[in-house]
Design a protein around this motif. Structure first.
Motif: not given
Length: 217
Positions: A43-48, A57-66
């Motif tokens: 979150r601090r580094h805004n990594l997609f 509680v739950w997160y996912r990555f941007h689909h391109l980064f995934a």
């Protein structure tokens, strides 16, 4: 960070608990992160990263980064300290604890743990029937691999309930019951009490079907 990224790249969504479960056990030290620390770093580094709930509680990555992570794992392999099967089994238990049954089923199947998959699906499916949540039961059974469903009488009986009580597809209900009885007749099953209960449900469903046919005629 790279090690944790590789571990959670197996999943569409993740939480701090899932990050901890997917990491190989190792001695803690300055080069390790807990799941909560890892997500805070992302979150601090805004990594997609995309937050999926209001509670964070739950997160996912941007689909391109995934997609990039998938390619990275394919090209370079997973952390040799991490056994993929064990990661998926631990992840399934986290998903199950949070009521994310379809995700748990997917991970158990990918781990080759179809016996545990059948138990999870049958227990949750029975609860859905008790609560008459038919659409959710339909979706649940659609996520169970066909070969697993066709060889497990508890799941076949769930399918019969769905066909009969919700969809009025009584011929298909009868076929599912026939298949369940055939599997039960093979014997050598370790759950005689459960099997007795299943036979009772089969009789009840067949009785209801016969009354329906007579009434409709």
């Amino acid at each position: 960070v790279r090690r944790q990224l590789l571990a959670i790249s197996h999943f569409r969504s993740f939480s701090a608990e899932l990050c901890d479960a997917s990491s190989a056990p190792r001695v803690t030290g300055p080069a390790t992160m807990t799941g909560a620390e890892f997500i805070d770093w992302l979150r601090r580094h805004n990594l997609f990263i995309v937050q999926l709930d209001d509670d964070g509680v739950w997160y996912r990555f941007h689909h391109l980064f995934a997609h990039l992570l998938d390619n990275w794992r394919t090209a370079y392999g997973s952390d040799p300290q991490i056994q993929e099967r064990d990661v998926r089994v631990r992840a399934a238990r986290v998903f199950r604890a949070h009521g994310m049954i379809e995700d748990a089923i997917e991970q158990l199947h990918l781990a080759g743990e179809d016996a545990e998959l059948a138990v999870v699906a049958a227990e949750f499916g029975s609860r859905l029937i008790d609560e008459e949540r038919w659409s959710e039961l339909d979706r649940l059974l659609a996520n169970v691999p066909g070969d697993v469903l066709d060889s497990e009488p508890r799941l076949l009986v769930l399918r019969a309930w769905l066909f009969g009580d919700f969809q009025s597809r009584h011929r298909e209900m009868s076929g599912a019951l026939d298949r369940a009885e055939a599997v039960l007749a093979r014997g050598n099953r370790p759950r005689p009490a459960t099997d007795s209960n299943l036979r009772g449900q089969i009789l009840a469903l067949r009785g209801g079907y016969e009354k329906y046919v007579v009434g409709d005629f």
